[in-house]
Design a protein around this motif. Sequence first.
Motif: not given
Length: 400
Positions: A100-111
Amino acid sequence: MYRLTNTVRPYAWGSTTAIPELLGTEPTGEPQAEMWMGAHPGAPSRIATDTAAELPLNQFIDADPLAALGAPAVDRFGPRLPFLLKILAAGSPLSLQVHPDLAQAKAGFADEESRGIPINAGHRNYKDANHKPEMIVALVPFDGLCGFRHPAESADLIEALGVDSLKPYADLLRAHPEDAALRETLAAVLTADHEAMAATVAEAVQAAARLAAEPGPFADAYAAYASLAHHYPGDPGVIAAMLLNHVRLQPGEALYLGAGVPHAYIDGLGVEIMANSDNVLRCGLTPKHVDVPELLRIVRFEPGDPGILRPESSPEGEELYETPIDEFRLSRYAIAPGGTPRSLDDRTPQILLCTEGSVLLTSADGAELLLAPGQSAFVPAAERVQLTGGGTAFRATVVV
């Protein structure tokens, strides 16, 4: 500067001989897949200091980040080494995967954190909140898959196999626009009936093995697909791989793998560098979890050339592999016996790895450290080092 003692990871796909040959050690008979150089908590390198004979590098950095990394790197990336350097030895294919890109990784991890999914759960996609751009530099001829072919070319390749059950995928690939054609085809392959797909893969591989022995534009690719199926019989990833560019790197050539680019390493030995992350979404060639909806959200369905990188030389003797990210910067030095010493910039932390011959590191106070093939060293920021000897050294650092 500190000599590193590094951990070799025994993943099943690893070569039993490539890393021992580089290090000049006896093979154990077990696969040796990756040698990690860095401060990743999963297997940090170890150093000897005045107060400890074996101190994990991450603990050394944690004790005084500014001294180890320098203020510019700490300001830019925080109090951690933002990259991981590896020697990678593929004796069999790795899983087909994407990051994932950085934004996707942050959102996916938080979810996934909010839903209470254990960090080590088999169905977890995001192990951290960071992206994972990476680059592989071949030390020997190196086979891999990288990015999508143009779908019409993949349709030609698939149709030439003469397998009736593949015809619907070829028809999908000839639709327009190209990104939608690739998305629909990959989704269809990964969601097909398991038994039917296993039969399709078996028939396709028989044809691929036959065509690999005949002259033609796809002969090398067919041989690669047959190899994949040998290791992963019946896996839908074998058909998914036919949508990707087959690449054979020569020593010194590299691939940069950005976010959303599907890829797999097939065979070979190389120097790999990546941002510090464990985020991997798998597309196939694996018994592990494949989250098709999340995968389709992350993959960039952009066909094109895989973009083989070759280093650009500077007057100072540095051969730089240009990439569009700042978490790592990888270059190479070919040190000639009796040649001009090569002075390294001291603003940032760096790891130096010898891959051929021998390389002597000399600090400003006259301290020396000799590296043989496979040996490496951590040089903190603000420590000026010169390279001499007769060999090849890779230099990993950051952009600030």
